[in-house]
Design an enzyme around this catalytic site. Structure first.
Site, short mmCIF file in Angstrom:
data_model
loop_
_atom_site.label_atom_id
_atom_site.label_comp_id
_atom_site.label_asym_id
_atom_site.label_seq_id
_atom_site.Cartn_x
_atom_site.Cartn_y
_atom_site.Cartn_z
N SER A 135 -45.53 77.69 -40.26
CA SER A 135 -46.46 77.58 -41.39
C SER A 135 -46.41 78.83 -42.27
O SER A 135 -46.17 79.94 -41.79
CB SER A 135 -47.88 77.41 -40.84
OG SER A 135 -48.83 77.71 -41.82
N TYR A 159 -46.94 76.52 -48.63
CA TYR A 159 -48.10 76.29 -49.49
C TYR A 159 -47.78 77.02 -50.78
O TYR A 159 -47.33 78.17 -50.74
CB TYR A 159 -49.35 76.94 -48.90
CG TYR A 159 -50.05 76.18 -47.82
CD1 TYR A 159 -50.47 74.87 -48.00
CD2 TYR A 159 -50.33 76.80 -46.60
CE1 TYR A 159 -51.15 74.19 -47.00
CE2 TYR A 159 -51.01 76.12 -45.60
CZ TYR A 159 -51.43 74.81 -45.80
OH TYR A 159 -52.11 74.15 -44.82
N THR A 185 -46.52 71.34 -48.29
CA THR A 185 -47.81 70.67 -48.00
C THR A 185 -48.63 70.58 -49.28
O THR A 185 -48.84 71.58 -49.96
CB THR A 185 -48.58 71.45 -46.91
OG1 THR A 185 -47.81 71.43 -45.72
CG2 THR A 185 -49.94 70.83 -46.64
N LYS A 275 -45.53 66.94 -47.36
CA LYS A 275 -46.51 66.58 -46.34
C LYS A 275 -47.91 66.44 -46.93
O LYS A 275 -48.35 67.33 -47.68
CB LYS A 275 -46.51 67.67 -45.26
CG LYS A 275 -47.62 67.57 -44.24
CD LYS A 275 -47.31 68.46 -43.06
CE LYS A 275 -48.43 68.55 -42.08
NZ LYS A 275 -49.51 69.43 -42.53
N HIS A 299 -53.56 65.74 -42.65
CA HIS A 299 -53.73 67.13 -42.22
C HIS A 299 -54.57 67.19 -40.94
O HIS A 299 -55.38 68.09 -40.75
CB HIS A 299 -54.41 67.93 -43.33
CG HIS A 299 -54.01 69.37 -43.40
ND1 HIS A 299 -53.24 69.88 -44.42
CD2 HIS A 299 -54.27 70.43 -42.60
CE1 HIS A 299 -53.07 71.18 -44.24
NE2 HIS A 299 -53.68 71.53 -43.13
C1 LIG Z 1 -55.17 74.60 -36.05
C2 LIG Z 1 -54.38 73.88 -37.09
C3 LIG Z 1 -53.82 74.60 -38.13
C4 LIG Z 1 -53.06 73.94 -39.12
N1 LIG Z 1 -52.44 74.68 -40.08
C5 LIG Z 1 -51.65 74.05 -40.98
C6 LIG Z 1 -50.89 74.80 -41.92
O1 LIG Z 1 -50.93 76.02 -41.95
N2 LIG Z 1 -50.09 74.11 -42.78
C7 LIG Z 1 -50.00 72.74 -42.77
O2 LIG Z 1 -49.27 72.16 -43.57
N3 LIG Z 1 -50.71 72.01 -41.87
C8 LIG Z 1 -51.49 72.63 -40.98
N4 LIG Z 1 -52.17 71.89 -40.04
C9 LIG Z 1 -51.99 70.44 -40.00
C10 LIG Z 1 -50.84 70.07 -39.08
O3 LIG Z 1 -49.61 70.47 -39.63
C11 LIG Z 1 -50.76 68.56 -38.84
O4 LIG Z 1 -50.76 67.88 -40.07
C12 LIG Z 1 -51.93 68.05 -37.99
O5 LIG Z 1 -52.24 68.96 -36.97
C13 LIG Z 1 -51.58 66.70 -37.40
O6 LIG Z 1 -52.63 66.19 -36.68
P1 LIG Z 1 -52.80 66.33 -35.08
O7 LIG Z 1 -53.32 67.71 -34.85
O8 LIG Z 1 -53.77 65.28 -34.73
O9 LIG Z 1 -51.43 66.14 -34.48
C14 LIG Z 1 -52.93 72.53 -39.06
C15 LIG Z 1 -53.51 71.82 -38.02
C16 LIG Z 1 -54.23 72.47 -37.03
C17 LIG Z 1 -54.82 71.67 -35.91
#
Ligand SMILES: Cc1cc2nc3c(=O)[nH]c(=O)nc-3n(C[C@H](O)[C@H](O)[C@H](O)COP(=O)(O)O)c2cc1C
Length: 410
Positions: A135, A159, A185, A275, A299
């Protein structure tokens, strides 16, 4: 009933006391049979603000609950009397082969969940033959992740910041370090309302208050790791002291549009995936822009609450653009069965966020290995029970989407 005293000869084969061979950590992880088990271990071992930052979602957390419900509501339709002595879980994704139909989603601030952070994820992914996504909000640098995982597939999640030059400097570094895919994203024009973080007073970095200290007492390993490893900072951003939401709103550019995306497309030499796609209409527009993949995602329910359930959206998107772009999906995946259901409905690939982070919090690198092993076992067994030997043999007829939530066309 006639009774008799047990004889030593009869008892001997029943006694199976083994010398314990596993370390406490290995025993803990081996006792986890599902991702939900890993989540329970993670919760015991991680300070509440960090656990809740991971586990939580936005507002009423309805998006996440619905996404998980949609997978739970799946009905599998097995075919019988097929030769499933061997199953092949690999496929071509964005230009090269992956061993399993899921990869690790980008997550911010990963070293806060457990000190091994991104390195644990990247090395475990490389060993399993699946992609790892770093990320923009990562806590290990682009180059350090590449050094730890020189041969495995690395994707970089971007981002767009208000400061375009700095965003593009990151993109350059990722290209030079051997990342093959840029994942842009697009569902964070502003931060979602993560109420658990507000209630917990979650700041970055975590602060020591009387409440955090009381919470720390039963979680000594986390604090020991936290205090004896490199200070927790964003690897690609300036030092920040404040809440995550404030950071997102200060840094991120809410004016990003399709034109910017076309521009990014020109800058990046590798594959581009986008995404956060949540409607058929946007999926079509992105196919026209010429990206290589779209990720149906809300997300993990962390942005717009009550957003469309990606799994419900999937069949219509596949029908509209499935022959033009790869369709990937995330949000709510907690088991290999969920992955199989998504692939059956046409997903080329899936991503897991929390499923991986629960493993990480439960046991660092070994915990991530365990999470991947659990998912792999569930995928292979479900494919066999469905009577299919390859991912391409999975088709919509294998999975009925029962709908507790009526999905309206979007
Ligand atoms: C703690 C956490 C931090 C996240 N940080 C980002 C991020 O920095 N960039 C991003 O595109 N998505 C981020 N996401 C979303 C994840 O990439 C992903 O879309 C999401 O976790 C999918 O759902 P799931 O946790 O049910 O598998 C984050 C998700 C979590 C749980």
């Amino acid at each position: 009933m006639k009774r008799q005293l047990p004889k030593r000869r009869d008892l001997a084969p029943l006694l199976k006391f083994k010398k314990p061979t596993l370390s406490p950590k290995q025993r803990r992880l081996a006792s986890a049979l599902t991702i939900e088990d890993l989540r329970r271990i993670a919760r015991r071992r991680t300070p509440t603000p960090a656990f809740d930052y991971t586990d939580g979602a936005a507002d009423g957390e309805v998006s996440l609950a619905r996404a998980r419900e949609a997978f739970a509501d799946v009905e599998f339709n097995p075919a019988i009397l097929r030769d499933v002595a061997t199953v092949d879980t690999s496929r071509e994704v964005l230009g090269s082969r992956v061993a399993l139909p899921f990869g690790i989603a980008p997550t911010g601030f990963t070293r806060m969940m457990q000190a091994e952070g991104e390195i644990a994820g990247a090395t475990a992914a490389a060993e399993a033959g699946i992609p790892f996504t770093l990320s923009t909000m990562g806590t290990t640098s682009i180059e350090d992740v590449a050094a730890a995982n020189p041969d495995g597939r690395k994707w970089f999640q971007l981002y767009m910041w208000k400061d375009r030059e700095r965003s593009m400097a990151l993109v350059d570094r990722a290209a030079r370090a051997g990342y093959d895919t840029l994942m842009v994203t697009v569902d964070v024009p502003v931060a979602g309302a993560r109420l658990r973080d507000v209630r917990n007073g979650m700041t970055i970095p975590p602060t020591l208050t009387a409440r955090t200290l009381v919470n720390a007492i039963p979680r000594p390993a986390w604090w020991f790791n936290f205090l004896t490893t490199e200070p927790l900072v964003f690897a690609s951003l300036d030092a920040w002291s404040g809440t995550v939401a404030e950071l997102l709103d200060t840094m991120f550019d809410p004016t990003v549009t399709y034109d910017d995306l076309a521009w990014i497309r020109e800058q990046w030499p590798g594959k581009v995936s986008v995404k956060g796609v949540q409607t058929v209409d946007d999926a079509r527009k992105l196919a026209d822009v010429g990206v290589d993949a779209i990720v149906l995602s809300n997300h993990g329910g962390r942005q717009l609450d009550r957003a469309p359930v990606p799994f419900h959206l999937l069949p219509r998107v596949v029908e509209a653009v499935g022959s033009d772009v790869e369709v990937h999906l995330d949000t709510g995946i907690m088991s290999g069965q969920d992955v199989v259901a998504a692939v059956a409905h046409g997903a080329d690939f899936t991503l897991v966020g929390r499923a991986y982070l629960y493993g990480l919090m439960a046991g660092g690198r070994h915990g991530v290995d365990r999470a991947i092993e659990i998912l792999r076992g569930q995928i292979e067994r479900t494919m066999r029970l469905l009577g299919v030997g390859t991912l391409d043999d999975l088709e919509p007829g294998h999975v009925t989407q029962l709908r507790r939530v009526t999905a309206r066309p979007v």
